[in-house]
Motif scaffolding. Structure first.
Motif, mmCIF file in Angstrom:
data_model
loop_
_atom_site.group_PDB
_atom_site.id
_atom_site.type_symbol
_atom_site.label_atom_id
_atom_site.label_comp_id
_atom_site.label_asym_id
_atom_site.label_seq_id
_atom_site.Cartn_x
_atom_site.Cartn_y
_atom_site.Cartn_z
ATOM 1 N N VAL A 265 33.517 7.939 0.812
ATOM 2 C CA VAL A 265 33.146 8.429 2.131
ATOM 3 C C VAL A 265 34.401 8.440 3.005
ATOM 4 N N ARG A 266 34.552 9.525 3.744
ATOM 5 C CA ARG A 266 35.720 9.648 4.590
ATOM 6 C C ARG A 266 35.251 9.483 6.030
ATOM 7 N N LEU A 267 35.803 8.492 6.716
ATOM 8 C CA LEU A 267 35.444 8.269 8.117
ATOM 9 C C LEU A 267 36.543 8.839 8.995
ATOM 10 N N VAL A 268 36.158 9.652 9.945
ATOM 11 C CA VAL A 268 37.132 10.150 10.909
ATOM 12 C C VAL A 268 36.859 9.438 12.218
ATOM 13 N N PHE A 269 37.820 8.669 12.680
ATOM 14 C CA PHE A 269 37.685 7.920 13.919
ATOM 15 C C PHE A 269 38.189 8.766 15.067
ATOM 16 N N ASN A 270 37.274 9.091 15.938
ATOM 17 C CA ASN A 270 37.655 9.962 17.041
ATOM 18 C C ASN A 270 37.537 9.194 18.343
ATOM 19 N N GLY A 271 38.253 8.103 18.436
ATOM 20 C CA GLY A 271 38.171 7.303 19.641
ATOM 21 C C GLY A 271 37.083 6.254 19.560
ATOM 22 N N ALA A 272 36.720 5.884 18.337
ATOM 23 C CA ALA A 272 35.706 4.841 18.165
ATOM 24 C C ALA A 272 36.311 3.481 18.474
ATOM 25 N N ALA A 273 35.464 2.494 18.595
ATOM 26 C CA ALA A 273 35.943 1.128 18.744
ATOM 27 C C ALA A 273 36.751 0.776 17.503
ATOM 28 N N ALA A 274 37.519 -0.306 17.584
ATOM 29 C CA ALA A 274 38.427 -0.679 16.499
ATOM 30 C C ALA A 274 37.737 -0.641 15.143
ATOM 31 N N SER A 275 38.495 -0.285 14.120
ATOM 32 C CA SER A 275 37.886 -0.040 12.817
ATOM 33 C C SER A 275 37.498 -1.319 12.080
ATOM 34 N N GLU A 276 38.270 -2.413 12.243
ATOM 35 C CA GLU A 276 37.977 -3.626 11.467
ATOM 36 C C GLU A 276 36.559 -4.137 11.713
ATOM 37 N N PRO A 277 36.155 -4.285 12.995
ATOM 38 C CA PRO A 277 34.793 -4.774 13.221
ATOM 39 C C PRO A 277 33.736 -3.874 12.590
ATOM 40 N N ILE A 278 34.005 -2.581 12.558
ATOM 41 C CA ILE A 278 33.031 -1.662 11.978
ATOM 42 C C ILE A 278 32.878 -1.936 10.487
ATOM 43 N N ILE A 279 34.015 -2.057 9.822
ATOM 44 C CA ILE A 279 33.979 -2.300 8.381
ATOM 45 C C ILE A 279 33.380 -3.671 8.089
ATOM 46 N N SER A 280 33.773 -4.692 8.912
ATOM 47 C CA SER A 280 33.230 -6.003 8.599
ATOM 48 C C SER A 280 31.752 -6.110 8.942
ATOM 49 N N SER A 281 31.300 -5.362 9.951
ATOM 50 C CA SER A 281 29.869 -5.460 10.236
ATOM 51 C C SER A 281 29.058 -4.783 9.140
ATOM 52 N N LEU A 282 29.640 -3.770 8.522
ATOM 53 C CA LEU A 282 28.970 -3.181 7.350
ATOM 54 C C LEU A 282 28.809 -4.256 6.280
ATOM 55 N N ALA A 283 29.876 -5.038 6.107
ATOM 56 C CA ALA A 283 29.856 -6.060 5.074
ATOM 57 C C ALA A 283 28.930 -7.205 5.452
ATOM 58 N N ILE A 284 29.048 -7.676 6.698
ATOM 59 C CA ILE A 284 28.320 -8.880 7.084
ATOM 60 C C ILE A 284 26.853 -8.592 7.434
ATOM 61 N N GLU A 285 26.642 -7.669 8.390
ATOM 62 C CA GLU A 285 25.267 -7.409 8.808
ATOM 63 C C GLU A 285 24.456 -6.689 7.732
ATOM 64 N N GLN A 286 25.107 -5.753 7.047
ATOM 65 C CA GLN A 286 24.369 -4.942 6.099
ATOM 66 C C GLN A 286 24.512 -5.447 4.662
ATOM 67 N N GLY A 287 25.449 -6.345 4.489
ATOM 68 C CA GLY A 287 25.669 -6.855 3.130
ATOM 69 C C GLY A 287 26.185 -5.811 2.166
ATOM 70 N N ILE A 288 26.870 -4.803 2.725
ATOM 71 C CA ILE A 288 27.367 -3.740 1.859
ATOM 72 C C ILE A 288 28.875 -3.901 1.713
ATOM 73 N N ARG A 289 29.325 -4.040 0.495
ATOM 74 C CA ARG A 289 30.759 -4.204 0.302
ATOM 75 C C ARG A 289 31.429 -2.866 0.008
ATOM 76 N N LEU A 290 32.487 -2.601 0.772
ATOM 77 C CA LEU A 290 33.175 -1.318 0.630
ATOM 78 C C LEU A 290 34.637 -1.575 0.306
ATOM 79 N N ASN A 291 35.209 -0.690 -0.484
ATOM 80 C CA ASN A 291 36.654 -0.774 -0.713
ATOM 81 C C ASN A 291 37.348 0.194 0.213
ATOM 82 N N ILE A 292 38.362 -0.303 0.915
ATOM 83 C CA ILE A 292 39.169 0.632 1.687
ATOM 84 C C ILE A 292 40.174 1.241 0.720
ATOM 85 N N ILE A 293 40.047 2.539 0.502
ATOM 86 C CA ILE A 293 40.891 3.192 -0.493
ATOM 87 C C ILE A 293 42.145 3.755 0.157
ATOM 88 N N SER A 294 41.982 4.312 1.341
ATOM 89 C CA SER A 294 43.178 4.700 2.072
ATOM 90 C C SER A 294 42.845 4.663 3.549
#
Ligand SMILES: Nc1ncnc2c1ncn2[C@@H]1O[C@H](COP(=O)(O)OP(=O)(O)OP(=O)(O)O)[C@@H](O)[C@H]1O
Ligand SMILES: [Mg+2]
Length: 342
Positions: A265-294
């Motif tokens: 999945v390709r995320l395009v950040f267009n002025g979103a809040a910082a990316s780390e919290p988004i990725i970690s909330s996916l992991a923590i709140e949703q329990g979904i583990r994602l690999n950051i590929i690039s």
């Protein structure tokens, strides 16, 4: 040399100021000829979308000149600019169709917007002709959700040509990047047909070599906001003269990684809040583990710009959940892709 239709002279585009300043485009000079298919290729963040938005002045250049059809767009007043812009239309990776309207109604939309007096019957007739041109005469009453990605892009292409008189320039920003290889091929064939049969000049912005190789006459290599080299596709592809050109053009196996086992999945950040919290909330709140590929993101103030490619979990349900979640983040566009460029 043919006749120039788009002339860009010493164009600069800078975003922000001070520490957060981004020099997105620097001293861009380009001549695009009437009737050609011109490619602009570069890695993520190179400035491709910014450049294409500067061509139709959706984005105002910081300095420099843009001339289209002998009209200097950068010198026009708002009203004249609106008129001049109608000669150019644009298609995108995400199709941008109106979900509440049928295919036919989507195609009619530019004609309604431009306040064209013609009767509704006339608009419909023209829209039907365009649906036939793009090979979807039987989808007039279908809504976008009922269409595949390739079909949606066909409708978007028909819509891009609906303006009257017909636009002379079609700007394509990663128009095939969300499509699988076979569908990509069919859309490229359609763009070629529109170029040949209707004489529309096509500007193709892409990070995919294959796209340029297959349909472009000439290409410019954009790297970090600078055009490194430009010329005939056959020349640049057989003998890139710059490091950036070589990096892009080298046998694709070296740079383009396809991970068939994992959905991306390709995320395009267009002025979103910082990316780390988004990725970690996916992991923590949703329990979904994602690999950051690039990741090619930049934080300005408390906002994030740029793109990130994530590997979705193998599990179908989890992957689907991650996608739904990602699509709901404000300021982020999420799209599934089949490959990425490092
Ligand atoms: N509105 C904006 N404000 C601040 N910076 C921006 C803005 N738009 C683009 N940028 C920055 O300008 C640079 C070029 O971005 P641009 O979107 O044109 O790249 P791109 O080549 O289209 O990338 P991609 O292949 O990922 O679409 C990037 O560093 C980006 O973060
Ligand atoms: Mg872009």
């Amino acid at each position: 040399m043919g006749e120039t239709i788009i002339k860009i002279e010493h164009l600069y585009k800078t975003f922000g100021s001070g520490d957060g300043q981004v020099k997105a485009l620097q001293d861009i000079c380009l001549d695009i000829e009437k009737g050609e298919i011109f490619g602009i290729i570069g890695l993520s963040g190179a400035g491709k979308s910014t450049l294409v938005r500067c061509i139709n002045l959706l984005e105002r250049p910081t300095s420099g000149k843009v001339t289209v059809n002998d009209q200097e767009l950068t010198a026009l007043k708002a009203k004249d600019l609106r008129r001049a812009r109608r000669g150019m239309s644009m298609i995108f990776q995400g199709f941008n169709l109106l979900m509440q309207r049928t295919a036919l109604e989507n195609i009619c939309f530019p004609l309604e917007l431009s306040g064209l007096k013609g009767e509704k019957g006339w608009r419909k007739k023209r829209a039907m002709e365009l649906l036939e041109l793009v090979g979807l005469p039987d989808k007039a009453d279908a809504y976008p959700v009922q269409l595949s990605g390739g079909q949606k892009q066909r409708v978007a292409i028909a819509r891009s040509l609906a303006e009257y008189p017909q636009p002379q320039v079609l700007l394509c920003d990663e128009a095939t990047s969300a499509l699988d290889p076979t569908t990509t091929q069919s859309i490229l064939d359609l763009l070629k047909k529109i170029n040949r049969e209707l004489g529309v000049t096509v500007v193709v912005i892409t990070h995919e070599m294959r796209v340029v190789e297959q349909i472009c006459d000439r290409v410019a290599v954009l790297d970090q906001g600078v055009i490194q080299e430009q010329g005939a596709v056959s020349d640049i592809f057989s003998n890139p003269r710059t490091e950036a050109g070589r990096r892009l053009v080298m046998p694709s196996g070296e740079k383009i990684h396809v991970l068939p086992a994992n959905r991306l999945v390709r995320l395009v950040f267009n002025g979103a809040a910082a990316s780390e919290p988004i990725i970690s909330s996916l992991a923590i709140e949703q329990g979904i583990r994602l690999n950051i590929i690039s990741a090619d993101t930049r934080t300005i103030g408390d906002k994030t710009f740029g793109t990130m490619v994530l590997g979705l979990p193998q599990d179908e349900t989890e992957a689907a959940r991650a996608l739904i979640y990602a699509r709901e983040i404000p300021g982020v566009t999420a799209e599934e892709v089949t490959e990425y460029v490092q």
